[in-house]
Write an enzyme that holds these catalytic residues in place. Structure first.
Site, PDB file in Angstrom:
ATOM      1  N   HIS A   1       0.877  -1.187   0.000  1.00  0.00           N
ATOM      2  CA  HIS A   1       0.000   0.000   0.000  1.00  0.00           C
ATOM      3  C   HIS A   1       0.909   1.231   0.000  1.00  0.00           C
ATOM      4  O   HIS A   1       1.780   1.364  -0.858  1.00  0.00           O
ATOM      5  CB  HIS A   1      -0.910  -0.112   1.233  1.00  0.00           C
ATOM      6  CG  HIS A   1      -2.066   0.831   1.307  1.00  0.00           C
ATOM      7  ND1 HIS A   1      -2.428   1.679   0.294  1.00  0.00           N
ATOM      8  CD2 HIS A   1      -2.970   1.070   2.304  1.00  0.00           C
ATOM      9  CE1 HIS A   1      -3.488   2.390   0.651  1.00  0.00           C
ATOM     10  NE2 HIS A   1      -3.831   2.043   1.875  1.00  0.00           N
TER      11      HIS A   1
ATOM     12  N   HIS B   1      -2.214  -2.200  -9.730  1.00  0.00           N
ATOM     13  CA  HIS B   1      -3.229  -1.614  -8.857  1.00  0.00           C
ATOM     14  C   HIS B   1      -4.476  -2.487  -8.885  1.00  0.00           C
ATOM     15  O   HIS B   1      -4.804  -3.059  -9.917  1.00  0.00           O
ATOM     16  CB  HIS B   1      -3.587  -0.194  -9.318  1.00  0.00           C
ATOM     17  CG  HIS B   1      -4.222   0.610  -8.251  1.00  0.00           C
ATOM     18  ND1 HIS B   1      -5.567   0.560  -7.988  1.00  0.00           N
ATOM     19  CD2 HIS B   1      -3.683   1.450  -7.346  1.00  0.00           C
ATOM     20  CE1 HIS B   1      -5.825   1.349  -6.976  1.00  0.00           C
ATOM     21  NE2 HIS B   1      -4.704   1.899  -6.553  1.00  0.00           N
TER      22      HIS B   1
ATOM     23  N   ASP C   1       2.823   5.574  -6.612  1.00  0.00           N
ATOM     24  CA  ASP C   1       4.061   5.476  -5.847  1.00  0.00           C
ATOM     25  C   ASP C   1       5.307   5.360  -6.724  1.00  0.00           C
ATOM     26  O   ASP C   1       6.422   5.441  -6.219  1.00  0.00           O
ATOM     27  CB  ASP C   1       4.012   4.255  -4.907  1.00  0.00           C
ATOM     28  CG  ASP C   1       2.987   4.446  -3.810  1.00  0.00           C
ATOM     29  OD1 ASP C   1       2.899   5.561  -3.299  1.00  0.00           O
ATOM     30  OD2 ASP C   1       2.276   3.483  -3.492  1.00  0.00           O
TER      31      ASP C   1
END
Ligand code: CMC
Length: 429
Positions: free
Chosen positions: A268, A307, A363
């Site tokens: 995460h 994702h 990210d």
């Protein structure tokens, strides 16, 4: 004529059932009427990791993963990131509407007035080891702040909830900066109300002897954009933790400690720190093919890729890529971006990643910008948490005020023994 109903035939009994379809879903509890006998519990759904289960109705954030769409309260993320400040977006997420000039000014004043930490909260931090990970310090201190604000337990009072919401949003940058400075043994810098939300955070992070901190406007704006992109993302792991822990009526500091812990994991929010470590490990463009091979052979993941919801592109990653170029005009080039771009290019042409629809997520590039700005990798996930507090609190408020919500409590499929006779100690082999 089409009806919003689903007809189910149970081949075990030959019986037919009709269940209502609303908003593209059926109610899992409607399946309980499907039984083979009167004492049968009834049919359940099995959905480990919630791949296809809606746990709430929400009007905050909309994502279309196939089309790469992200909207807060209906507004496209590209427009918000292009024009708004972070606090403006925070107001939108919490209140449902964009603020007018007067409302925004009042909101900013209110938030900035609460940025100071109680002196005892500062002392919590001092007891951590000098090299404690800032994310772990943040998690623990958020939970410990519940002792400073015991009235936060009264979650049924709307005014009280609002007060805690403002406190949490306002104190989060202060707490985060203090976690960073503790690690370096630097004195804590008190908030400066003359500065904007992000400028003040930079002030508390980096001010040394100068009487007044002056933030570079391009970097402060870049941080604002990054905070906007991270502010909410509907029912992700940490947000569902916030809702789940909050559903037991735990106070928001404790629920947020749990949500922050969920965020810290490498799958995460912890992925941004892992991406930087991965780029360091790869080291050069020439080493990329060998690294990709190890990933495809099942030895680790390409961090910052993939994702659960986005299956085409992550719109946040695209905005971040543009922001990187602006940041580099101030900070100078971060050579890791070359490795990242080449890694992305090779991965996007590779059958393994194409087949699984794996693309760079938020990210993948954020750490490179953060590093160029002067943040250390162990602070990256803290930088994700600061704005996500807004999303957690907006979702928590929605959950607390939703009459359909109850304590969160999934079912299980029991796979253990049937009843067994107890074996006394002397008879155990
Ligand atoms: N590198 C290599 N293979 C991957 C990756 C990756 N980053 N992500 C998924 N896969 C493979 C996975 O092994 C599986 O392969 P197979 O079908 O052969 O078993 C397939 O793709 C489907 O993946 P999954 O694990 O079933 O997908 P998921 O929806 O459960 O997981 C994810 C989503 C984000 C946890 C995962 O893609 C991942 O671990 N990515 C790396 C960590 C990361 O970047 N996380 C940040 C997410 S975005 C920020 C946030 O909001 O948290």
């Amino acid at each position: 004529m089409s009806e919003n109903r689903l007809t189910i035939t149970d081949e075990r009994t030959g019986k037919q059932y009709q269940v209502q379809i609303q908003d593209g879903t059926i109610r899992a509890n409607d399946l309980r009427q499907i039984k083979v006998s009167a004492d049968d519990f009834g049919l359940m759904t099995y959905d480990p990791a919630y791949l296809n289960t809606a746990s709430c109705r929400s009007s905050i954030t909309y994502i279309d993963g196939d089309k790469g769409i992200l909207r807060y309260r209906g507004y496209p993320i590209e427009q918000l990131a292009g024009t708004c400040t972070f606090l403006e977006v925070a107001y939108l997420l919490l209140n449902g509407e964009l603020p007018n000039q007067e409302q925004l000014a009042a909101w900013e004043t209110r938030v900035l007035r609460h940025t100071m930490l109680h002196e005892t909260s500062k002392k919590f931090l001092e007891n951590f080891r000098y090299d404690a990970h800032p994310m772990t310090m943040l998690i623990s201190t958020l939970a410990a702040m519940s002792t400073v604000y015991p009235e936060s337990k009264n979650i049924h009072d709307a005014t009280n909830r609002q007060k805690q919401t403002i406190r949490l949003i306002a104190k989060m940058p202060t707490l985060s900066a203090y976690c960073y400075r503790h690690r370096l043994g630097l004195p804590y810098i008190y908030p400066d109300r003359d500065l904007s939300f992000t400028e003040n955070f930079m002030n508390m992070m980096w001010r040394f002897m100068e009487p007044k901190y002056v933030a570079n406007p391009i970097l402060a704006r870049a941080l604002d954009v990054l905070f906007i992109l991270h502010a909410d993302h509907e029912q992700n792991c940490s947000t569902s933790t916030m809702r789940s822990v909050g559903s037991s009526q735990a106070d928001p500091y404790l629920s947020m400690g749990a949500a922050t812990a969920a965020l810290s994991g490498p799958l995460h929010g912890g992925a941004n720190e892992e991406v930087l470590r991965m780029l360091d490990h790869i080291g050069s463009k020439e080493a990329i093919p060998a690294f990709i091979k190890t990933v495809k052979d099942g030895h680790g993941k390409l961090m910052g890729f993939g994702h659960r919801v986005y299956k085409n592109f992550d719109p946040r990653a695209q905005i971040i890529k543009k922001t990187a170029d602006e940041v580099f005009t101030v900070t100078g080039y971060n050579p890791k971006i070359e490795i990242a771009r080449e890694l992305e290019r090779i991965a996007l042409e590779d059958e393994y990643f194409i087949k699984r629809r794996l693309y760079p997520n938020v990210d993948f590039y954020s750490g490179i910008i953060y590093e160029a700005m002067g943040f250390r990798p162990d602070l990256f996930t803290v930088l994700f948490a600061i704005p996500r507090v807004v999303g957690w609190l907006a979702q928590w408020e929605e959950m607390v005020t939703d009459p359909e919500q109850k304590i969160s409590r999934p079912r299980q499929i029991y796979t253990g023994y049937d009843e067994r006779q107890f074996v006394p100690m002397e008879k155990r082999s």
